[in-house]
Design an enzyme around this catalytic site. Structure first.
Site, PDB file in Angstrom:
ATOM      1  N   HIS A  11       0.869  -1.190   0.000  1.00 57.49           N
ATOM      2  CA  HIS A  11       0.000   0.000   0.000  1.00 57.49           C
ATOM      3  C   HIS A  11       0.899   1.231   0.000  1.00 57.49           C
ATOM      4  CE1 HIS A  11      -3.853   2.053   1.729  1.00 57.49           C
ATOM      5  NE2 HIS A  11      -3.108   2.936   1.057  1.00 57.49           N
ATOM      6  N   HIS A  13       1.439   4.839  -2.411  1.00 62.75           N
ATOM      7  CA  HIS A  13       1.115   5.718  -3.546  1.00 62.75           C
ATOM      8  C   HIS A  13       2.417   6.353  -4.006  1.00 62.75           C
ATOM      9  CE1 HIS A  13      -3.264   5.571  -2.608  1.00 62.75           C
ATOM     10  NE2 HIS A  13      -2.800   5.367  -1.381  1.00 62.75           N
ATOM     11  N   HIS A 192      -9.376   0.920  -1.631  1.00 62.28           N
ATOM     12  CA  HIS A 192      -9.390   1.539  -0.307  1.00 62.28           C
ATOM     13  C   HIS A 192     -10.817   1.456   0.229  1.00 62.28           C
ATOM     14  CE1 HIS A 192      -5.570   3.199  -1.498  1.00 62.28           C
ATOM     15  NE2 HIS A 192      -5.488   4.055  -0.494  1.00 62.28           N
ATOM     16  N   GLU A 195     -11.248   3.400   5.646  1.00 61.87           N
ATOM     17  CA  GLU A 195     -10.199   4.286   6.175  1.00 61.87           C
ATOM     18  C   GLU A 195     -10.927   5.374   6.981  1.00 61.87           C
ATOM     19  OE1 GLU A 195      -8.160   6.656   3.211  1.00 61.87           O
ATOM     20  OE2 GLU A 195      -6.466   7.102   4.553  1.00 61.87           O
ATOM     21  N   ASP A 274       1.688   7.075   2.160  1.00 63.05           N
ATOM     22  CA  ASP A 274       2.315   8.257   1.523  1.00 63.05           C
ATOM     23  C   ASP A 274       3.470   8.692   2.424  1.00 63.05           C
ATOM     24  OD1 ASP A 274       0.199   8.927  -0.665  1.00 63.05           O
ATOM     25  OD2 ASP A 274      -0.959   8.630   1.168  1.00 63.05           O
TER      26      ASP A 274
HETATM   27  N1  ADE Z   1      -4.440   8.815  -1.996  1.00 64.32           N
HETATM   28  C1  ADE Z   1      -3.220   8.876  -1.470  1.00 64.32           C
HETATM   29  N2  ADE Z   1      -3.243   8.512  -0.184  1.00 64.32           N
HETATM   30  C2  ADE Z   1      -4.525   8.173   0.100  1.00 64.32           C
HETATM   31  C3  ADE Z   1      -5.197   7.701   1.254  1.00 64.32           C
HETATM   32  N3  ADE Z   1      -4.566   7.497   2.421  1.00 64.32           N
HETATM   33  N4  ADE Z   1      -6.520   7.478   1.176  1.00 64.32           N
HETATM   34  C4  ADE Z   1      -7.169   7.692   0.041  1.00 64.32           C
HETATM   35  N5  ADE Z   1      -6.590   8.135  -1.071  1.00 64.32           N
HETATM   36  C5  ADE Z   1      -5.274   8.369  -1.046  1.00 64.32           C
HETATM   37 ZN    ZN Z   2      -3.677   4.781   0.389  1.00 65.48          ZN
END
Ligand code: ADE
Ligand code: ZN
Length: 331
Positions: A11, A13, A192, A195, A274
């Site tokens: 996971h 990005h 996703h 969250e 990220d």
């Molecule tokens: N895009 C990048 N990081 C993200 C996250 N944590 N949740 C949803 N979209 C994303």
């Molecule tokens: Zn993500």
């Protein structure tokens, strides 16, 4: 860093690995004006209230990514950092719509990322997969058009589709048709869910989209029937502890539900999401779990093993990595 355990990152990005120094270097290279004088000023802007406040900065800074070389440099910088954190395999998200909407061609993005990923086994000792994400807060027609435009790369570079961006108000079912097309095209499916969004979105991701893996999924813990299902079917969850704290989905790392998820028998993995924005890469997350949640060697080894079990690697490669995890000595 002391002897990181071998692991897969599932996971991540790629746009979320844009470090302030590289952001400013690319801004200079491409003549993009940013309202930050230096890396410290930019880093100071990394204080988020929720997912949307992060996404606003994340999309704004993508303005510096313009050429094939920019995307290759971005991915290569991530892979170098990941290798130093024990990553042996990475399944990497990218957001094509966030680039094509700014006038950057899909081929520019994919040729750049593809070049860095092709070199990764030799340069960094990392195998990779690439997952194309749809922005769930954009119309489904845009996702469908992006899906069709990316067909030439299916199988050769893109092996899965995902779903990201602002979750609440954008339930998975909106993308049923595109996921059906992706399945027919032989792609793997993740999304996703859970969250910021409710457990119902996790049910929908499983039952309507047919995903094989849920990204985040932490709010599943609010629904005992869902926990039972996820445990019974051993659906992998790609959990991102530092992200959850920085985006205020969880108050502190010490209160993170991950230990309860492990206790419930869920197939949990640990990831960085990220890392440039959330204070650390994947082994930094492992270290945080050890220091703030008191996870011991046995649990850290289980999380590392889960990362390979939950990956899209073929059985033989998975088994070889699992042996390395078993043989690992935590320093
Ligand atoms: N895009 C990048 N990081 C993200 C996250 N944590 N949740 C949803 N979209 C994303
Ligand atoms: Zn993500």
């Amino acid at each position: 860093m002391t002897n990181p355990v071998p692991k897969a990152e599932l996971h991540l990005h790629i746009e979320g690995t844009l470090e302030p120094e590289l952001t400013l270097a690319l801004a200079g290279r491409n003549g993009v004006e940013l309202p930050y004088a230096n890396a410290e000023e930019l880093r100071a802007a990394y204080a988020f209230e929720d997912l949307q406040s992060f996404l606003d900065l994340y999309y704004a800074l993508m303005a510096v990514l313009r050429t094939e070389q920019d995307f290759a440099d971005l991915a290569d910088a991530y892979l170098a950092r990941a290798a130093a954190q024990g990553v042996r395999h990475a399944e990497i998200f990218f957001d094509p719509q966030a680039h094509t909407a700014r006038g950057v061609e899909l081929a520019t993005v994919l040729d750049g990322l593809g070049r860095a990923l092709a070199a990764a086994p030799e340069r960094h000792g990392i195998t990779t997969r690439l997952i194309m994400c749809f922005l769930r807060d954009e119309p489904v027609e845009s996702a469908r058009a992006t899906f069709e435009a990316a067909r030439p790369w299916f199988g050769s570079l893109i092996t899965a589709v995902g779903l990201d961006s602002a979750e609440v108000g954008h339930p998975p079912a909106k993308f049923r048709e595109v996921y059906d097309l992706a399945r027919e095209a032989g792609l793997r499916l993740v999304a996703h869910a859970g969250e910021e969004g409710p457990p119902e979105y996790v049910w929908e991701a499983l039952d309507v989209l047919g995903v094989e893996r849920v990204d985040h999924g932490i709010r599943s813990m609010e629904d005992p029937a869902l926990v039972e299902r996820l445990a019974r079917e051993q659906v992998p969850l790609t959990v991102c502890p530092f992200s959850n704290v920085r985006l205020r989905c969880v108050k502190t790392l010490a209160e993170h539900p991950l230990p309860r998820m492990l206790e419930a028998g869920l197939l949990v993995t640990v990831n960085s999401d990220d890392p440039s924005y959330f204070g650390g890469y994947v082994d930094d997350n492992f270290r945080g779990l050890r220091e703030e949640l008191g996870l011991g060697e046995e649990e850290l080894r289980r999380l590392a093993a889960n990362s390979f079990r939950a990956s899209f690697l073929p059985e033989r490669e998975r088994e070889a990595h699992l042996k390395a995890v078993e043989a690992h000595r935590f320093a």
